[in-house]
Design a protein around this motif. Structure first.
Motif, PDB file in Angstrom:
ATOM      1  N   THR A   1       0.828  -1.202   0.000  1.00  0.00           N
ATOM      2  CA  THR A   1       0.000   0.000   0.000  1.00  0.00           C
ATOM      3  C   THR A   1       0.865   1.256   0.000  1.00  0.00           C
ATOM      4  OG1 THR A   1      -1.773  -1.164   1.170  1.00  0.00           O
ATOM      5  CG2 THR A   1      -1.839   1.237   1.208  1.00  0.00           C
ATOM      6  N   ASP A   2       1.948   1.232   0.768  1.00  0.00           N
ATOM      7  CA  ASP A   2       2.884   2.360   0.762  1.00  0.00           C
ATOM      8  C   ASP A   2       3.438   2.603  -0.640  1.00  0.00           C
ATOM      9  OD1 ASP A   2       2.581   2.750   3.466  1.00  0.00           O
ATOM     10  OD2 ASP A   2       4.454   1.760   4.038  1.00  0.00           O
ATOM     11  N   MET A   3       3.749   1.523  -1.345  1.00  0.00           N
ATOM     12  CA  MET A   3       4.298   1.656  -2.689  1.00  0.00           C
ATOM     13  C   MET A   3       3.258   2.234  -3.649  1.00  0.00           C
ATOM     14  SD  MET A   3       7.387   0.661  -2.236  1.00  0.00           S
ATOM     15  CE  MET A   3       7.158   1.407  -0.610  1.00  0.00           C
ATOM     16  N   ALA A   4       1.999   1.841  -3.472  1.00  0.00           N
ATOM     17  CA  ALA A   4       0.926   2.396  -4.292  1.00  0.00           C
ATOM     18  C   ALA A   4       0.807   3.901  -4.077  1.00  0.00           C
ATOM     19  CB  ALA A   4      -0.396   1.695  -3.979  1.00  0.00           C
ATOM     20  N   VAL A   5       0.890   4.320  -2.819  1.00  0.00           N
ATOM     21  CA  VAL A   5       0.837   5.751  -2.509  1.00  0.00           C
ATOM     22  C   VAL A   5       2.029   6.476  -3.138  1.00  0.00           C
ATOM     23  CG1 VAL A   5       0.942   7.446  -0.641  1.00  0.00           C
ATOM     24  CG2 VAL A   5      -0.506   5.418  -0.414  1.00  0.00           C
ATOM     25  N   ASP A   6       3.191   5.841  -3.096  1.00  0.00           N
ATOM     26  CA  ASP A   6       4.398   6.450  -3.652  1.00  0.00           C
ATOM     27  C   ASP A   6       4.261   6.741  -5.137  1.00  0.00           C
ATOM     28  OD1 ASP A   6       5.649   6.458  -1.230  1.00  0.00           O
ATOM     29  OD2 ASP A   6       7.068   4.842  -1.676  1.00  0.00           O
ATOM     30  N   ILE A   7       3.509   5.899  -5.864  1.00  0.00           N
ATOM     31  CA  ILE A   7       3.355   6.149  -7.304  1.00  0.00           C
ATOM     32  C   ILE A   7       2.080   6.942  -7.600  1.00  0.00           C
ATOM     33  CG2 ILE A   7       4.740   4.141  -7.923  1.00  0.00           C
ATOM     34  CD1 ILE A   7       2.140   2.726  -8.767  1.00  0.00           C
TER      35      ILE A   7
END
Length: 214
Positions: free
Chosen positions: A131-137
């Motif tokens: 989820t953090d990675m999704a937010v990052d992109i």
């Protein structure tokens, strides 16, 4: 013209090929389609152990020397010594499928996950990290979580099965495998000579696309 990319998010040699994927995505007239093959799923999931670290380290050092791809200290001295971590390709594959379903961002998610794993030493099988990675992109976390749930389980396993079938059909030997499709023809590419040579790869792809359009 279509470039099929058969990969796994936990495959070191796929990380080696990441600059080639980035170049391919920039070529006008070339569509890049991804196929995640589930290298570490089911009975092939692996916990981090000293033996696993000893197995992957020579490959990682070779990749770094050949391609210039960075392996961070948080990965080399952190994740590879994190005996509680499990190498499981299914959750990050689900995240890639969710990002694709949500906004056509599957390959962006793959690139972010590779950096998270190999540079930042993150556990990319952890849903919170995904989820953090999704937010990052740039994705909405609630929307990503909803799509993640939609494509988890059976849908992800179906994608993996289809990817493995394609790998077999084209005679691929493992991950990564690149296949050019034009008209009714498919050509499996041997990318060894292009690893670490993104400019030469770009010239090759531009020439192939131009030839196909003539």
């Amino acid at each position: 013209m279509i470039l099929h990319y058969i990969f796994d998010p936990l495959c070191g040699w796929c990380y080696a090929a990441a600059p080639l994927v980035e170049v391919a995505r920039s070529i006008p007239g070339l569509e890049v389609r991804f196929h995640a093959g589930g290298m570490m799923t089911g009975s092939n999931r692996r916990p981090i152990t000293p033996e696993w670290r000893a197995h992957v380290m020579p490959h990682d050092l070779r990749i770094a020397k050949l391609t210039g791809q960075v392996f961070g200290d948080a990965y080399l001295d952190g994740l590879l010594n994190d005996l509680g971590a499990v190498m499981d390709s299914e959750p990050p594959t689900t995240a890639i499928l969710a990002a694709e379903a949500l906004g056509g961002r599957g390959l962006d998610m793959l690139a972010r996950l590779q950096r998270a794993h190999y540079i930042e030493g993150r556990r990319i099988a952890d849903p919170a990290v995904l989820t953090d990675m999704a937010v990052d992109i740039g994705m909405n976390p609630q929307a990503f979580t909803a799509f993640f749930g939609n494509v988890s389980g059976e849908a992800t396993r179906y994608h993996i099965s289809a990817s493995r079938n394609l790998l077999e059909q084209v005679g691929g030997k493992g991950f990564p495998t690149f296949v050019l499709e034009y008209g009714r023809q498919r050509e499996t590419l041997s990318i060894g000579s292009w690893l670490g040579q993104p400019d030469t790869w770009r010239e090759y792809l531009l020439e192939r696309v131009e030839t196909a359009q003539d």
